[in-house]
Motif scaffolding. Structure first.
Motif, PDB file in Angstrom:
ATOM      1  N   ARG A  81       0.822  -1.211   0.000  1.00  0.00           N
ATOM      2  CA  ARG A  81       0.000   0.000   0.000  1.00  0.00           C
ATOM      3  C   ARG A  81       0.858   1.263   0.000  1.00  0.00           C
ATOM      4  O   ARG A  81       0.435   2.307  -0.521  1.00  0.00           O
ATOM      5  N   LEU A  82       2.071   1.182   0.525  1.00  0.00           N
ATOM      6  CA  LEU A  82       2.999   2.308   0.429  1.00  0.00           C
ATOM      7  C   LEU A  82       3.435   2.500  -1.024  1.00  0.00           C
ATOM      8  O   LEU A  82       3.594   3.633  -1.491  1.00  0.00           O
ATOM      9  N   CYS A  83       3.615   1.388  -1.740  1.00  0.00           N
ATOM     10  CA  CYS A  83       3.916   1.474  -3.182  1.00  0.00           C
ATOM     11  C   CYS A  83       2.739   2.091  -3.930  1.00  0.00           C
ATOM     12  O   CYS A  83       2.926   2.935  -4.817  1.00  0.00           O
ATOM     13  N   ASP A  84       1.528   1.669  -3.576  1.00  0.00           N
ATOM     14  CA  ASP A  84       0.335   2.195  -4.239  1.00  0.00           C
ATOM     15  C   ASP A  84       0.257   3.710  -4.120  1.00  0.00           C
ATOM     16  O   ASP A  84      -0.237   4.392  -5.036  1.00  0.00           O
ATOM     17  N   ARG A  85       0.733   4.241  -3.011  1.00  0.00           N
ATOM     18  CA  ARG A  85       0.679   5.683  -2.756  1.00  0.00           C
ATOM     19  C   ARG A  85       1.858   6.428  -3.374  1.00  0.00           C
ATOM     20  O   ARG A  85       1.956   7.649  -3.241  1.00  0.00           O
ATOM     21  N   GLY A  86       2.748   5.703  -4.049  1.00  0.00           N
ATOM     22  CA  GLY A  86       3.894   6.338  -4.692  1.00  0.00           C
ATOM     23  C   GLY A  86       5.015   6.696  -3.743  1.00  0.00           C
ATOM     24  O   GLY A  86       5.915   7.462  -4.103  1.00  0.00           O
ATOM     25  N   LEU A  87       5.001   6.115  -2.545  1.00  0.00           N
ATOM     26  CA  LEU A  87       6.009   6.445  -1.537  1.00  0.00           C
ATOM     27  C   LEU A  87       7.227   5.539  -1.616  1.00  0.00           C
ATOM     28  O   LEU A  87       8.301   5.869  -1.111  1.00  0.00           O
ATOM     29  N   VAL A  88       7.060   4.384  -2.242  1.00  0.00           N
ATOM     30  CA  VAL A  88       8.135   3.395  -2.403  1.00  0.00           C
ATOM     31  C   VAL A  88       8.086   2.893  -3.836  1.00  0.00           C
ATOM     32  O   VAL A  88       7.003   2.640  -4.370  1.00  0.00           O
ATOM     33  N   ARG A  89       9.249   2.717  -4.450  1.00  0.00           N
ATOM     34  CA  ARG A  89       9.292   2.283  -5.843  1.00  0.00           C
ATOM     35  C   ARG A  89       9.340   0.769  -5.988  1.00  0.00           C
ATOM     36  O   ARG A  89       8.874   0.229  -6.991  1.00  0.00           O
ATOM     37  N   GLN A  90       9.931   0.072  -5.022  1.00  0.00           N
ATOM     38  CA  GLN A  90       9.975  -1.373  -5.097  1.00  0.00           C
ATOM     39  C   GLN A  90      10.090  -1.949  -3.688  1.00  0.00           C
ATOM     40  O   GLN A  90      10.440  -1.248  -2.738  1.00  0.00           O
ATOM     41  N   LEU A  91       9.820  -3.266  -3.586  1.00  0.00           N
ATOM     42  CA  LEU A  91       9.846  -3.959  -2.297  1.00  0.00           C
ATOM     43  C   LEU A  91      10.818  -5.127  -2.342  1.00  0.00           C
ATOM     44  O   LEU A  91      11.107  -5.683  -3.407  1.00  0.00           O
ATOM     45  N   GLY A  92      11.291  -5.514  -1.153  1.00  0.00           N
ATOM     46  CA  GLY A  92      12.188  -6.660  -1.072  1.00  0.00           C
ATOM     47  C   GLY A  92      12.078  -7.354   0.271  1.00  0.00           C
ATOM     48  O   GLY A  92      11.384  -6.891   1.184  1.00  0.00           O
ATOM     49  N   LEU A  93      12.787  -8.465   0.384  1.00  0.00           N
ATOM     50  CA  LEU A  93      12.812  -9.273   1.597  1.00  0.00           C
ATOM     51  C   LEU A  93      14.260  -9.588   1.936  1.00  0.00           C
ATOM     52  O   LEU A  93      15.100  -9.735   1.042  1.00  0.00           O
ATOM     53  N   SER A  94      14.549  -9.694   3.228  1.00  0.00           N
ATOM     54  CA  SER A  94      15.901 -10.005   3.677  1.00  0.00           C
ATOM     55  C   SER A  94      15.858 -11.178   4.645  1.00  0.00           C
ATOM     56  O   SER A  94      14.819 -11.481   5.244  1.00  0.00           O
ATOM     57  N   ASN A  95      17.000 -11.831   4.801  1.00  0.00           N
ATOM     58  CA  ASN A  95      17.163 -12.908   5.779  1.00  0.00           C
ATOM     59  C   ASN A  95      16.132 -14.017   5.603  1.00  0.00           C
ATOM     60  O   ASN A  95      15.563 -14.525   6.568  1.00  0.00           O
ATOM     61  N   CYS A  96      15.929 -14.412   4.370  1.00  0.00           N
ATOM     62  CA  CYS A  96      15.046 -15.538   4.046  1.00  0.00           C
ATOM     63  C   CYS A  96      15.886 -16.585   3.317  1.00  0.00           C
ATOM     64  O   CYS A  96      16.327 -16.348   2.191  1.00  0.00           O
ATOM     65  N   TYR A  97      16.108 -17.718   3.978  1.00  0.00           N
ATOM     66  CA  TYR A  97      17.030 -18.716   3.436  1.00  0.00           C
ATOM     67  C   TYR A  97      16.324 -20.004   3.003  1.00  0.00           C
ATOM     68  O   TYR A  97      16.988 -20.953   2.607  1.00  0.00           O
ATOM     69  N   GLU A  98      15.023 -20.029   3.105  1.00  0.00           N
ATOM     70  CA  GLU A  98      14.247 -21.199   2.697  1.00  0.00           C
ATOM     71  C   GLU A  98      13.583 -20.905   1.357  1.00  0.00           C
ATOM     72  O   GLU A  98      12.671 -20.076   1.282  1.00  0.00           O
TER      73      GLU A  98
END
Length: 286
Positions: free
Chosen positions: A148-165
């Motif tokens: 929803r932050l992306c929808d509002r134009g506040l963030v251009r892309q999303l990611g995930l960290s510390n996921c090893y599975e």
């Protein structure tokens, strides 16, 4: 006056974001954060990674550094800024940057507002979920708030960290309305260098970001597959390893505080490894 670095290399994410292949990591800098981030930006880094997690990051110090270089002529548009929402389990209970009693959605919103205030910016290029929750339902709730932050134009892309599975990341990718564009993981032998995850990322055009890249791999830096091209090109083993990874399409975080090492890191784009040299280094990652 600071100028944009013309020859810095980038990965272009599926969202159209130019992600620096060398990203300056700001964890564990504490009171030195402003000083070393200014130093990194003056040296030529244009990608900055931080987090709204006072336990390990001094995000306001990153904002102070951005203000310094802005006065020297570096434009916000020249930068790739990435921060993270850190779930409650990853926070110092005595210094949580949001209401620990709020819902996950509210925590994401509050943390993001703090990040913008800390950094003195209106938008982020990338917002990363610092780690998945134990339950997929909670991970998806946080992800929905980030979407929803992306929808509002506040963030251009999303990611995930510390996921090893691999199966967990694939479940998130399939369930997400806005797909993850980045996966940032510790890069070491205990996880077999995320071979399966990296293959999935290549297939889905997700930019894999490595951290702890040098610290965890002294054995690779000492391997003939790395030292031989280092001698051939007049480079350090660290430069050769970073060059191999960036030529492979990855983005690498480096948090060095040494001006000499900053310059060496940025100079990796001044040479290229051959396919055979790359294959030899790749064979070490098992």
């Amino acid at each position: 006056m600071i100028k944009a670095v013309a020859d810095e290399r980038h990965n272009l994410s599926a969202a159209g974001v130019a992600v620096s292949r060398l990203i300056y990591g700001t964890a564990w800098k504490k009171e030195r954060t402003t000083e070393v981030v200014v130093q990194a930006l003056r040296a030529g880094f244009r990608g900055i990674d931080t987090a709204c997690q006072p336990k390990h990051y001094h995000e306001p110090g990153v904002g102070e550094a951005l203000a310094v270089v802005a006065r020297e002529g570096l434009s916000r548009s020249d930068l790739f800024l990435q921060s993270k929402f850190s779930p409650l389990g990853g926070q110092d209970p005595d210094n949580v940057p949001y209401d620990p009693g709020a819902s996950i959605v509210q925590q994401v919103q509050q943390s993001f507002a703090v990040s913008l205030r800390n950094l003195g910016v209106d938008t982020l290029d990338s917002l990363v979920l610092h780690s998945p929750y134990r339950e997929d339902s909670d991970t998806l709730e946080a992800w929905g708030a980030m979407e929803r932050l992306c929808d509002r134009g506040l963030v251009r892309q999303l990611g995930l960290s510390n996921c090893y599975e691999p199966e967990r990341f694939e479940r998130l990718w399939r369930a997400a309305r806005i797909k993850p564009e980045a996966l940032q993981n510790r890069f070491h032998a205990k996880t077999h260098y995320d071979r399966e995850l990296r293959a999935f990322c290549r297939d889905k055009n997700v930019v894999y970001q490595s951290f702890w890249t040098l610290t965890a791999n002294p054995h690779i830096l000492a391997a003939p597959a790395v030292t031989a091209p280092a001698e051939k090109y007049g480079r350090t083993p660290a430069q050769v390893f970073f060059r191999y990874l960036t030529q492979s399409g990855m983005a690498c975080l480096t948090g060095t505080s040494s001006p000499e090492h900053m310059a060496q890191d940025l100079a990796i784009f001044h040479f290229c490894l051959t396919a055979r040299e790359g294959e030899a280094i790749g064979s070490q990652l098992s």
